[in-house]
Enzyme design. Structure first.
Site, PDB file in Angstrom:
ATOM      1  N   ASP A   1       0.786  -1.240   0.000  1.00 38.59           N
ATOM      2  CA  ASP A   1       0.000   0.000   0.000  1.00 38.59           C
ATOM      3  C   ASP A   1       0.815   1.286   0.000  1.00 38.59           C
ATOM      4  O   ASP A   1       1.963   1.324   0.414  1.00 38.59           O
ATOM      5  CB  ASP A   1      -0.993   0.014   1.169  1.00 38.59           C
TER       6      ASP A   1
ATOM      7  N   HIS B   1       7.162   8.642   4.898  1.00 35.98           N
ATOM      8  CA  HIS B   1       5.852   9.294   5.063  1.00 35.98           C
ATOM      9  C   HIS B   1       5.929  10.799   4.817  1.00 35.98           C
ATOM     10  O   HIS B   1       4.950  11.506   5.070  1.00 35.98           O
ATOM     11  CB  HIS B   1       5.221   9.026   6.444  1.00 35.98           C
TER      12      HIS B   1
ATOM     13  N   GLU C   1      -0.644  -2.330   5.121  1.00 35.09           N
ATOM     14  CA  GLU C   1       0.344  -2.284   6.209  1.00 35.09           C
ATOM     15  C   GLU C   1       0.255  -0.961   6.942  1.00 35.09           C
ATOM     16  O   GLU C   1       0.377  -0.907   8.165  1.00 35.09           O
ATOM     17  CB  GLU C   1       1.761  -2.497   5.646  1.00 35.09           C
ATOM     18  N   GLU C   2       0.040   0.110   6.177  1.00 39.18           N
ATOM     19  CA  GLU C   2       0.070   1.447   6.786  1.00 39.18           C
ATOM     20  C   GLU C   2      -1.027   1.640   7.828  1.00 39.18           C
ATOM     21  O   GLU C   2      -0.896   2.472   8.718  1.00 39.18           O
ATOM     22  CB  GLU C   2      -0.044   2.534   5.705  1.00 39.18           C
TER      23      GLU C   2
HETATM   24 ZN   LIG Z   1       4.967   3.418   6.282  1.00 32.46          ZN
HETATM   25 ZN   LIG Z   2       6.440   0.911   5.380  1.00 35.55          ZN
END
Ligand SMILES: [Zn+2]
Ligand SMILES: [Zn+2]
Length: 397
Positions: A87, A370, A146-147
């Protein structure tokens, strides 16, 4: 090195070289078309298609958009999972000098998961070519979400971890320079949990607060009070974090709101601390609110335990990394208070999650993961592929 070992070594290098261009192209294709958590349809389709072409037996739609692809050597041996998350993040990409940019406004691969999928496919392709030198089974696990720490468990509930004896996974790591690999036995990433607290007060006139219960003032007190869980209750030798990432309340400058909401996250290196932090946030929020005549309600959201690598597998990955980049370029990773739900797979089978440096050496300080300016150095991709292949061959010997 001589004889069969030297022969295998040069075959591994040749396979990594052969796949280099395709791995880079795959990463670019994915970077251009990033997809948010649980919406990774095109990414999953690409992973499934490529795995099928390589001869894997593919199951799609596992735990949402997850893909599980199996390849059996036909010889008895363990089942090794190579896990890659798919993702992207809701971030507007910024910055110049990229080799590829996101074509989707407001969505960006700002954590390197585009590279994770590409490297897993690259390693799979090399393992297919080296099929005569391993036994057992390889399972590729392309994981969604995952995020939001909500992709691994639904896959596990649909059988993704069944029969798996060992797990390997990579996180590309921009703060680490390209050409370096960081491995650590034990905890590498902390737990990551989310929570919300609603503070119910009683709305009223901004000029007459004594006739109301102001949830905004209570919220301010709660935010400060819960930080004391870290500063006064947690050992300085056990890293932990509480962050309130969002506060919402009110409609106008002269209106006392009825209620307020806080969204936050807790991180801990230690599994017991993980539970304690969440319990204490709930307790303190409730107690502070009731002290002001308001009422706090705590909800625990999605989360995952610390990421723990098993010593034997970490050792094997360290050796694989040394063979790839040289002894001087392998570091002992420092535990980080970021989370990753690969932890859920590592709770079910021993394995190792490790960091592959992806920081452009000539670009100076690297924007953090991020960040809208985040970027990886694509020269990291073959390093990841080679380490993964060498470690896999060691597991599947
Ligand atoms: Zn991340
Ligand atoms: Zn990551």
């Amino acid at each position: 090195m001589s004889g069969p070992a030297a022969d295998l070594d040069s075959r591994i290098r040749a396979e990594v070289d052969r796949s280099r261009e395709e791995v880079t192209e795959t990463r670019r294709e994915l970077h251009k078309h990033p997809e948010l958590s649980l919406q990774e349809r095109a990414t999953a389709e690409l992973a499934a298609r490529r795995s099928t072409e390589l001869g894997f037996t593919v199951r799609s739609g596992i735990g949402g958009t997850g893909v599980v692809a199996d390849l059996d050597s036909g010889k008895p041996g363990p089942t090794l999972m190579l896990r890659a998350d798919m993702d992207a993040l809701p971030i507007v990409e910024r910055g110049d000098g990229r080799v590829v940019t996101s074509a989707v406004d407001g969505v960006m691969h700002a954590c390197g998961h585009d590279g994770h999928v590409a490297m897993a496919l690259g390693a799979a392709s090399a393992l297919v070519a080296l099929r005569d030198s391993w036994a057992g089974r390889v399972r590729l696990c392309f994981q969604p979400a995952e995020e939001t720490a909500s992709g691994a468990m639904p896959m596990i509930e649909e059988g993704a971890a069944e029969g798996v004896d060992r797990v390997l996974g990579i996180h590309l790591w921009a703060p680490l320079q390209t050409g370096r690999v960081a491995v650590k036995s034990g905890v590498i990433f902390g737990s990551a949990d989310s929570f919300s607290v609603t503070i119910q007060g009683r709305g009223g006139h901004g000029g007459m607060p004594h006739t109301a219960i102001d949830p905004v003032v209570v919220t301010a007190q709660v935010i400060l009070a819960i930080q004391a869980i870290i500063s006064r209750e947690t050992s300085p030798f056990s890293p932990a974090v509480i962050t309130i990432g969002r506060v919402t309340a009110g409609t106008a400058f002269n209106v006392i709101a009825d209620s307020a909401e806080l969204l936050g996250t807790t991180r801990a290196i230690d599994a017991t601390e993980r539970e304690r932090l969440l319990t204490r946030v709930a307790e303190i929020a409730t107690a502070v609110a009731s002290g002001y005549g308001a009422e706090a309600t705590f909800w625990r959201g999605s989360g995952c335990p610390p990421v723990v690598s098993d010593p034997a597998t970490a050792d094997l990955v360290r050796r694989a990394a040394e063979a790839t980049v040289g002894e001087d370029h392998v570091d002992i990773a420092v535990p980080l208070t970021v989370g990753d739900d690969v932890a859920c797979f590592l709770e079910r089978a021993p394995g190792c999650y490790f960091l592959v440096g992806a920081g452009h050496p000539e670009r100076g300080p690297v924007p953090p993961h991020h960040s809208a300016y985040f970027d990886i150095d694509e020269a990291a991709l073959p390093v990841g592929v080679e380490t993964l292949v060498r470690a896999s061959l060691d597991v599947l010997r």
